[in-house]
Design a protein around this motif. Structure first.
Motif, PDB file in Angstrom:
ATOM      1  N   MET A 270       0.840  -1.184   0.000  1.00 27.06           N
ATOM      2  CA  MET A 270       0.000   0.000   0.000  1.00 27.06           C
ATOM      3  C   MET A 270       0.885   1.247   0.000  1.00 27.06           C
ATOM      4  N   ALA A 271       0.384   2.290  -0.652  1.00 28.84           N
ATOM      5  CA  ALA A 271       1.171   3.504  -0.788  1.00 28.84           C
ATOM      6  C   ALA A 271       0.332   4.741  -0.507  1.00 28.84           C
ATOM      7  N   ASP A 272       0.928   5.669   0.237  1.00 28.12           N
ATOM      8  CA  ASP A 272       0.288   6.965   0.428  1.00 28.12           C
ATOM      9  C   ASP A 272       0.599   7.823  -0.796  1.00 28.12           C
ATOM     10  N   ARG A 273       0.113   9.062  -0.808  1.00 26.00           N
ATOM     11  CA  ARG A 273       0.278   9.929  -1.974  1.00 26.00           C
ATOM     12  C   ARG A 273       1.753  10.160  -2.318  1.00 26.00           C
ATOM     13  N   ALA A 274       2.592  10.397  -1.314  1.00 26.08           N
ATOM     14  CA  ALA A 274       4.020  10.660  -1.569  1.00 26.08           C
ATOM     15  C   ALA A 274       4.695   9.436  -2.186  1.00 26.08           C
ATOM     16  N   THR A 275       4.375   8.254  -1.699  1.00 21.42           N
ATOM     17  CA  THR A 275       4.961   7.020  -2.245  1.00 21.42           C
ATOM     18  C   THR A 275       4.466   6.767  -3.660  1.00 21.42           C
ATOM     19  N   THR A 276       3.172   6.973  -3.880  1.00 24.29           N
ATOM     20  CA  THR A 276       2.598   6.802  -5.211  1.00 24.29           C
ATOM     21  C   THR A 276       3.282   7.737  -6.204  1.00 24.29           C
ATOM     22  N   ASN A 277       3.461   8.984  -5.822  1.00 26.39           N
ATOM     23  CA  ASN A 277       4.122   9.958  -6.700  1.00 26.39           C
ATOM     24  C   ASN A 277       5.573   9.564  -6.980  1.00 26.39           C
ATOM     25  N   ALA A 278       6.275   9.094  -5.956  1.00 33.37           N
ATOM     26  CA  ALA A 278       7.673   8.670  -6.140  1.00 33.37           C
ATOM     27  C   ALA A 278       7.747   7.472  -7.085  1.00 33.37           C
ATOM     28  N   ARG A 279       6.827   6.529  -6.945  1.00 34.59           N
ATOM     29  CA  ARG A 279       6.811   5.357  -7.829  1.00 34.59           C
ATOM     30  C   ARG A 279       6.563   5.783  -9.284  1.00 34.59           C
ATOM     31  N   LYS A 280       5.577   6.661  -9.490  1.00 27.45           N
ATOM     32  CA  LYS A 280       5.259   7.113 -10.851  1.00 27.45           C
ATOM     33  C   LYS A 280       6.432   7.869 -11.462  1.00 27.45           C
ATOM     34  N   HIS A 281       7.023   8.779 -10.704  1.00 26.53           N
ATOM     35  CA  HIS A 281       8.127   9.601 -11.198  1.00 26.53           C
ATOM     36  C   HIS A 281       9.353   8.742 -11.524  1.00 26.53           C
ATOM     37  N   SER A 282       9.578   7.716 -10.742  1.00 30.27           N
ATOM     38  CA  SER A 282      10.761   6.870 -10.915  1.00 30.27           C
ATOM     39  C   SER A 282      10.585   5.796 -11.980  1.00 30.27           C
ATOM     40  N   LYS A 283       9.358   5.444 -12.272  1.00 28.04           N
ATOM     41  CA  LYS A 283       9.144   4.370 -13.243  1.00 28.04           C
ATOM     42  C   LYS A 283       9.407   4.831 -14.675  1.00 28.04           C
ATOM     43  N   ALA A 284       9.212   6.107 -14.958  1.00 27.93           N
ATOM     44  CA  ALA A 284       9.432   6.620 -16.323  1.00 27.93           C
ATOM     45  C   ALA A 284      10.867   6.374 -16.809  1.00 27.93           C
ATOM     46  N   PRO A 285      11.900   6.736 -16.032  1.00 28.57           N
ATOM     47  CA  PRO A 285      13.251   6.448 -16.510  1.00 28.57           C
ATOM     48  C   PRO A 285      13.530   4.942 -16.599  1.00 28.57           C
ATOM     49  N   PHE A 286      12.921   4.150 -15.729  1.00 34.28           N
ATOM     50  CA  PHE A 286      13.083   2.703 -15.818  1.00 34.28           C
ATOM     51  C   PHE A 286      12.511   2.192 -17.138  1.00 34.28           C
ATOM     52  N   GLN A 287      11.336   2.701 -17.520  1.00 36.40           N
ATOM     53  CA  GLN A 287      10.706   2.275 -18.778  1.00 36.40           C
ATOM     54  C   GLN A 287      11.584   2.633 -19.974  1.00 36.40           C
ATOM     55  N   ARG A 288      12.208   3.808 -19.945  1.00 37.03           N
ATOM     56  CA  ARG A 288      13.109   4.199 -21.038  1.00 37.03           C
ATOM     57  C   ARG A 288      14.322   3.280 -21.081  1.00 37.03           C
ATOM     58  N   LEU A 289      14.860   2.969 -19.918  1.00 36.29           N
ATOM     59  CA  LEU A 289      16.019   2.074 -19.827  1.00 36.29           C
ATOM     60  C   LEU A 289      15.643   0.657 -20.283  1.00 36.29           C
TER      61      LEU A 289
ATOM     62  N   ALA B 292      15.700   4.022  -7.033  1.00 36.48           N
ATOM     63  CA  ALA B 292      15.611   3.316  -8.312  1.00 36.48           C
ATOM     64  C   ALA B 292      15.555   4.311  -9.468  1.00 36.48           C
ATOM     65  N   GLY B 293      14.779   5.364  -9.317  1.00 33.00           N
ATOM     66  CA  GLY B 293      14.684   6.380 -10.352  1.00 33.00           C
ATOM     67  C   GLY B 293      16.012   7.084 -10.578  1.00 33.00           C
ATOM     68  N   GLU B 294      16.699   7.378  -9.483  1.00 29.12           N
ATOM     69  CA  GLU B 294      18.012   8.029  -9.564  1.00 29.12           C
ATOM     70  C   GLU B 294      19.008   7.134 -10.313  1.00 29.12           C
ATOM     71  N   ILE B 295      19.024   5.860  -9.993  1.00 27.54           N
ATOM     72  CA  ILE B 295      19.921   4.892 -10.647  1.00 27.54           C
ATOM     73  C   ILE B 295      19.617   4.820 -12.144  1.00 27.54           C
ATOM     74  N   CYS B 296      18.337   4.751 -12.485  1.00 28.77           N
ATOM     75  CA  CYS B 296      17.956   4.644 -13.899  1.00 28.77           C
ATOM     76  C   CYS B 296      18.296   5.922 -14.659  1.00 28.77           C
ATOM     77  N   ARG B 297      18.080   7.085 -14.040  1.00 24.31           N
ATOM     78  CA  ARG B 297      18.431   8.354 -14.693  1.00 24.31           C
ATOM     79  C   ARG B 297      19.939   8.444 -14.921  1.00 24.31           C
ATOM     80  N   LEU B 298      20.719   8.013 -13.940  1.00 20.04           N
ATOM     81  CA  LEU B 298      22.181   8.019 -14.099  1.00 20.04           C
ATOM     82  C   LEU B 298      22.596   7.065 -15.225  1.00 20.04           C
ATOM     83  N   GLU B 299      21.977   5.914 -15.279  1.00 23.93           N
ATOM     84  CA  GLU B 299      22.288   4.936 -16.323  1.00 23.93           C
ATOM     85  C   GLU B 299      21.952   5.457 -17.713  1.00 23.93           C
TER      86      GLU B 299
END
Length: 166
Positions: A95-114, A154-161
């Motif tokens: 389960m995720a609160d609003r901050a966690t949900t936002n972090a997951r969404k923001h971080s998944k975009a660079p993962f999808q590109r990678l 995870a998002g930071e790692i993917c953006r760096l990659e």
């Protein structure tokens, strides 16, 4: 928090009639068998410990349901939630609160590109790589399982990659 991954739901092989908890219209054995790294449905909220209710996702989206399987586990105290695997009563993650949900969404975009640029769309290889870099088990390496901090990392790692382009 320790996440216990339980493997395939034994109900997928049961001969007994499956009872879907309200408000679910059904639970499919075939769908249960597809979820290899299942976790138990939440009995209390992962965020605040409050009571959890299985509901239609219209309670989150101002009265409108979204998706082919529009069901969620939702905390009645803090409003944290998590969706369900289609045709099951199994949560997609924690389960995720609003901050966690936002972090997951923001971080998944660079993962999808990678996923596309480096792994040719091979999701298993991409998650195996991310699990290794994060130092976690592959079975819990999924954005739906991440805490806010894990998602941000995870998002930071993917953006760096990706060369910091995202």
């Amino acid at each position: 928090m320790t996440i216990q991954v339980l493997g395939i739901d034994p109900r997928s092989r049961s001969k007994n009639k499956l009872q879907a908890p309200a408000p679910l219209p059904h639970v499919s054995r075939r769908a249960l068998a597809r979820v290899r790294d299942r976790i138990e449905p939440p009995k209390s909220c992962h965020c605040c410990g409050g009571p959890v209710r299985l509901s239609d996702n219209s309670v989150i989206y101002n009265g409108r349901s979204y998706g082919d399987w529009p069901f969620v586990y939702r905390c009645t105290q803090c409003q944290a939630y998590i969706g369900l695997h289609p045709d099951t009563d199994l949560p997609l993650g924690l389960m995720a609160d609003r901050a966690t949900t936002n972090a997951r969404k923001h971080s998944k975009a660079p993962f999808q590109r990678l996923l596309v640029s480096r792994f040719g769309g091979d999701r298993s290889r991409a998650y195996a790589w991310l699990a290794e870099v994060l130092g976690i088990s592959r079975s819990i390496c999924h954005f739906g399982m991440f805490t806010k901090e894990q998602a941000e990392r995870a998002g930071e790692i993917c953006r760096l990659e990706l060369g910091g382009l995202v």
